[in-house]
Design a protein around this motif. Structure first.
Motif, PDB file in Angstrom:
ATOM      1  N   GLU A 139      31.613 -31.803  98.856  1.00  0.00           N
ATOM      2  CA  GLU A 139      31.771 -33.185  99.163  1.00  0.00           C
ATOM      3  C   GLU A 139      30.153 -33.299  99.116  1.00  0.00           C
ATOM      4  O   GLU A 139      29.905 -33.097  99.660  1.00  0.00           O
ATOM      5  N   SER A 140      29.400 -33.964  98.487  1.00  0.00           N
ATOM      6  CA  SER A 140      28.795 -34.660  98.226  1.00  0.00           C
ATOM      7  C   SER A 140      28.382 -35.456  97.016  1.00  0.00           C
ATOM      8  O   SER A 140      29.091 -35.768  95.908  1.00  0.00           O
ATOM      9  N   SER A 141      27.841 -36.812  97.415  1.00  0.00           N
ATOM     10  CA  SER A 141      27.733 -38.392  97.135  1.00  0.00           C
ATOM     11  C   SER A 141      26.810 -38.242  96.242  1.00  0.00           C
ATOM     12  O   SER A 141      26.826 -39.172  94.753  1.00  0.00           O
ATOM     13  N   THR A 142      25.746 -36.866  96.093  1.00  0.00           N
ATOM     14  CA  THR A 142      24.779 -36.988  95.265  1.00  0.00           C
ATOM     15  C   THR A 142      24.866 -36.003  94.143  1.00  0.00           C
ATOM     16  O   THR A 142      24.785 -34.746  95.070  1.00  0.00           O
ATOM     17  N   ASP A 143      24.644 -35.738  93.182  1.00  0.00           N
ATOM     18  CA  ASP A 143      24.391 -34.890  92.112  1.00  0.00           C
ATOM     19  C   ASP A 143      23.413 -34.738  92.222  1.00  0.00           C
ATOM     20  O   ASP A 143      22.334 -35.330  92.140  1.00  0.00           O
ATOM     21  N   VAL A 144      23.145 -33.085  92.065  1.00  0.00           N
ATOM     22  CA  VAL A 144      22.069 -32.861  92.055  1.00  0.00           C
ATOM     23  C   VAL A 144      21.246 -33.376  91.215  1.00  0.00           C
ATOM     24  O   VAL A 144      19.908 -33.260  91.544  1.00  0.00           O
ATOM     25  N   ALA A 145      21.310 -32.133  89.731  1.00  0.00           N
ATOM     26  CA  ALA A 145      20.646 -32.974  88.816  1.00  0.00           C
ATOM     27  C   ALA A 145      20.341 -34.047  88.528  1.00  0.00           C
ATOM     28  O   ALA A 145      19.116 -34.842  87.757  1.00  0.00           O
ATOM     29  N   GLU A 146      20.483 -34.972  89.425  1.00  0.00           N
ATOM     30  CA  GLU A 146      20.418 -36.973  89.242  1.00  0.00           C
ATOM     31  C   GLU A 146      19.247 -36.900  90.628  1.00  0.00           C
ATOM     32  O   GLU A 146      18.947 -38.279  91.092  1.00  0.00           O
ATOM     33  N   LEU A 147      19.363 -35.960  91.610  1.00  0.00           N
ATOM     34  CA  LEU A 147      18.954 -36.130  92.672  1.00  0.00           C
ATOM     35  C   LEU A 147      16.720 -36.135  92.160  1.00  0.00           C
ATOM     36  O   LEU A 147      16.599 -35.429  91.384  1.00  0.00           O
ATOM     37  N   GLY A 148      16.356 -37.153  92.190  1.00  0.00           N
ATOM     38  CA  GLY A 148      15.325 -37.506  91.622  1.00  0.00           C
ATOM     39  C   GLY A 148      14.190 -36.493  92.820  1.00  0.00           C
ATOM     40  O   GLY A 148      14.340 -35.945  93.635  1.00  0.00           O
ATOM     41  N   SER A 189      31.521 -25.265  86.516  1.00  0.00           N
ATOM     42  CA  SER A 189      31.069 -24.777  84.860  1.00  0.00           C
ATOM     43  C   SER A 189      30.086 -26.028  84.467  1.00  0.00           C
ATOM     44  O   SER A 189      28.819 -26.024  84.413  1.00  0.00           O
ATOM     45  N   ASP A 190      30.234 -27.390  85.332  1.00  0.00           N
ATOM     46  CA  ASP A 190      29.818 -28.474  84.763  1.00  0.00           C
ATOM     47  C   ASP A 190      28.482 -28.702  85.391  1.00  0.00           C
ATOM     48  O   ASP A 190      27.280 -28.778  84.539  1.00  0.00           O
ATOM     49  N   VAL A 191      28.257 -28.267  86.837  1.00  0.00           N
ATOM     50  CA  VAL A 191      26.578 -27.810  87.253  1.00  0.00           C
ATOM     51  C   VAL A 191      25.841 -27.439  86.459  1.00  0.00           C
ATOM     52  O   VAL A 191      24.709 -27.608  85.756  1.00  0.00           O
ATOM     53  N   LEU A 192      26.620 -26.285  85.630  1.00  0.00           N
ATOM     54  CA  LEU A 192      25.650 -24.890  85.063  1.00  0.00           C
ATOM     55  C   LEU A 192      25.217 -25.510  83.355  1.00  0.00           C
ATOM     56  O   LEU A 192      24.672 -26.170  82.916  1.00  0.00           O
ATOM     57  N   LEU A 193      26.250 -27.033  82.742  1.00  0.00           N
ATOM     58  CA  LEU A 193      26.644 -26.944  81.403  1.00  0.00           C
ATOM     59  C   LEU A 193      24.825 -28.321  81.409  1.00  0.00           C
ATOM     60  O   LEU A 193      24.808 -28.562  80.234  1.00  0.00           O
ATOM     61  N   LYS A 194      25.343 -28.898  82.271  1.00  0.00           N
ATOM     62  CA  LYS A 194      24.060 -29.699  83.182  1.00  0.00           C
ATOM     63  C   LYS A 194      22.447 -29.673  83.346  1.00  0.00           C
ATOM     64  O   LYS A 194      21.444 -31.055  82.459  1.00  0.00           O
ATOM     65  N   ARG A 195      22.012 -28.425  83.464  1.00  0.00           N
ATOM     66  CA  ARG A 195      20.833 -27.610  82.717  1.00  0.00           C
ATOM     67  C   ARG A 195      20.417 -28.409  82.007  1.00  0.00           C
ATOM     68  O   ARG A 195      20.783 -27.922  80.506  1.00  0.00           O
ATOM     69  N   PRO A 196      19.033 -28.377  81.664  1.00  0.00           N
ATOM     70  CA  PRO A 196      18.654 -28.395  80.310  1.00  0.00           C
ATOM     71  C   PRO A 196      18.707 -27.356  79.600  1.00  0.00           C
ATOM     72  O   PRO A 196      18.601 -27.628  78.171  1.00  0.00           O
ATOM     73  N   TYR A 203      17.168 -25.946  93.874  1.00  0.00           N
ATOM     74  CA  TYR A 203      16.927 -27.710  93.597  1.00  0.00           C
ATOM     75  C   TYR A 203      16.844 -27.644  91.684  1.00  0.00           C
ATOM     76  O   TYR A 203      17.487 -27.813  90.702  1.00  0.00           O
ATOM     77  N   LYS A 204      15.497 -26.898  91.440  1.00  0.00           N
ATOM     78  CA  LYS A 204      15.341 -26.015  90.055  1.00  0.00           C
ATOM     79  C   LYS A 204      16.385 -26.176  88.890  1.00  0.00           C
ATOM     80  O   LYS A 204      17.372 -25.699  87.900  1.00  0.00           O
ATOM     81  N   ALA A 205      17.644 -24.609  89.277  1.00  0.00           N
ATOM     82  CA  ALA A 205      18.586 -23.965  88.937  1.00  0.00           C
ATOM     83  C   ALA A 205      19.991 -24.689  88.866  1.00  0.00           C
ATOM     84  O   ALA A 205      20.142 -24.406  87.613  1.00  0.00           O
ATOM     85  N   LEU A 206      19.700 -26.120  89.274  1.00  0.00           N
ATOM     86  CA  LEU A 206      20.658 -26.397  89.556  1.00  0.00           C
ATOM     87  C   LEU A 206      20.465 -28.220  88.674  1.00  0.00           C
ATOM     88  O   LEU A 206      21.261 -28.699  88.656  1.00  0.00           O
ATOM     89  N   GLY A 207      19.764 -28.210  88.029  1.00  0.00           N
ATOM     90  CA  GLY A 207      19.592 -28.579  86.862  1.00  0.00           C
ATOM     91  C   GLY A 207      18.020 -30.522  87.669  1.00  0.00           C
ATOM     92  O   GLY A 207      18.045 -31.364  86.888  1.00  0.00           O
ATOM     93  N   GLY A 208      18.476 -29.566  88.594  1.00  0.00           N
ATOM     94  CA  GLY A 208      16.869 -31.075  89.264  1.00  0.00           C
ATOM     95  C   GLY A 208      15.533 -31.426  89.225  1.00  0.00           C
ATOM     96  O   GLY A 208      14.647 -29.770  88.502  1.00  0.00           O
TER      97      GLY A 208
END
Length: 473
Positions: A41-50, A277-284, A454-459
């Motif tokens: 559980e986390s309030s921050t999506d890694v892909a959106e973590l600046g 799967s949602d995390v991986l699908l957000k990778r550029p 961090y990069k692998a999760l789309g950050g």
């Protein structure tokens, strides 16, 4: 006279609105690997973590900003995105008619033999109006399919640019950490060389006083030369890492300005180990692969439409007369409608081949999409598993370093007391220096693990973490 033109416009509007699409219904391919939901559980999506919220050191943040501004590969990618954006606008505009203002003046002499009056004459003809030339009515969705393909190509290029940014940020962070680590190892080897130089001088004095053997002197001398070699090796490695950092940043850097004590570096922000799967699908890179599938899917629609008639319309509306003053009079109105259609009858299999090419390209893109997901899954899984083993390895290495330092203190004490030979001191020194060097390497591996995960999760796409919307709060 105007009624036929109104009728043609109405028919055109109906045809355009009712245009059908021959594109296949798109469905996202299912990943060909089983991705278990292992979420924290986390309030921050890694892909959106600046990245400024992840890399907590101001010096590193500044280096990343400089690299993003100076990197030429990233600039080329950004310009390519803008180019494809404009190409999409061009293709999209093809769905609408291009209206041109038209005007002409013709002066013509008619010979006597043709006038019927026995006298030659000169005739002036004036005309002004609006015209539409060869506007294709997209009844079978050919233009719409090409427009959709151009849109997906634009989105794919944007994702490619985003993926390049993520890679560049990770490379800059890795290069900075690698330089600081090798610089710390150089400093440690330099201190070791100084300590061994002092030991050599001390033992040489003891030898001259008859308190040490020549073997002790030669062992101390050998240890000194080993330290000199090690110092030169780490100095070369540090110089190479700094050069690599300058290359990534795109400008010359002052070492003193960007140097920082290795042990004073702020740790990176810990991130949740979400693997869905949602995390991986957000990778550029995954998104880019899916946009390529959608583009090929739209190309199939355009290839199918090529089998059907292509309908175009050319129209004009305006005024004409034999004098300029007649233009604008109701009696001088003129119009024309010229619909045209082309139906392929014999193309020697070209249309079928184009359709086969489009379908094969889609199959290729689907295979590439599956491959990208496999690589993304492996990358994330490997880094997630490594993070725990690296933590244990770093703790064990810290304990080993403390133990070898204590062993060196005891060996030095026993040598000074005449209990052990200098060879025992050298063995303890080698164990201690190797342990400290390995400690630096292990911490570097831990930092690399964090930034790679961090990069692998789309950050790395955002400079600062976007504020949550009211619905997300």
């Amino acid at each position: 006279m105007i009624k036929p033109l109104k009728l043609s416009v109405a028919i055109t509007a109906i045809l355009t609105i009712s245009a059908c699409s021959l594109m296949p219904d798109y469905q996202r391919p299912e990943p060909n690997i089983a991705i278990a939901n292992q979420s924290v559980e986390s309030s921050t999506d890694v892909a959106e973590l600046g990245w400024k919220d992840f890399y907590l050191d101001p010096k590193l943040d500044q280096l990343i900003s400089i690299a993003l501004a100076n990197n030429q590969d990233l600039r080329v990618s950004s310009l390519t995105v803008e180019q494809l954006r404009e190409q999409f606008r061009i293709q999209k505009a093809a769905k609408l008619p291009t209206v041109n203002a038209e005007g002409s003046v013709t002066r013509q002499r008619t010979p006597e033999s043709l006038t019927g009056t026995g006298r030659s004459g000169i005739t002036d003809t004036y005309s002004v109006g609006l015209g539409v030339s060869a506007w294709e009515l997209d009844f079978f969705g050919r233009i719409d399919s090409l427009s959709e393909s151009a849109l997906q190509q634009f989105l794919a290029s944007k994702s490619s640019r985003d993926s390049m940014q993520l890679t560049l940020i990770a490379q800059v962070a890795d290069a900075w950490f690698s330089w600081l680590a090798s610089d710390a190892q150089h400093q440690l080897s330099s201190e070791t060389r100084e300590a061994r130089a002092e030991s050599y001088q001390l033992i040489e004095k003891r030898f001259k006083s008859g308190l040490a053997s020549e073997l002790d002197v030669r062992q101390a001398e050998t240890a000194l030369h080993e330290a000199r070699v090690l110092e030169a090796q780490y100095q070369q490695q540090a110089n190479q890492n700094f050069t690599n950092l300058q290359l990534l940043v795109g400008q010359s850097l002052d070492k003193d300005e960007w140097k920082k004590d290795w042990y004073q570096i702020k740790t990176l922000r810990d991130i949740p180990a979400n693997l869905t799967s949602d995390v991986l699908l957000k990778r550029p890179d995954v998104m880019q692969a899916e946009y390529n599938i959608k583009s090929a899917n739209a190309d199939i629609g355009a290839a199918r439409a090529a089998f059907f008639p292509r309908i175009s319309l050319t129209t004009s509306l305006g005024f004409g007369g034999t004098s300029f003053g007649q233009l604008g009079e109701a009696s001088s109105r003129q119009w024309s409608i010229a619909p045209q259609f082309t139906l392929p009858l014999l193309d020697w299999g070209v249309n079928q081949a184009n359709l086969n090419v489009a379908e094969l390209q889609k199959d290729i893109n689907i295979a590439q999409y599956q491959q990208v997901i496999q690589e993304a899954f492996k990358e994330v899984r490997d880094e997630m598993e490594a993070r725990y083993t690296l933590d244990a390895q770093l703790q064990a290495q810290n304990d080993l370093t403390a133990s070898t330092k204590r062993s060196l203190e005891l060996a030095q004490y026993r040598f000074n007391a005449g209990i052990d030979s200098y060879l025992d001191v050298l063995d303890a020194q080698r164990s201690s220096i190797n342990s400290e060097l390995n400690q630096i390497d292990t911490r570097l591996l831990r930092l690399r693990n964090q930034l790679t995960l961090y990069k692998a999760l789309g950050g790395g796409l955002y400079e600062e973490t976007p504020s949550p919307s009211p619905q997300q709060k």
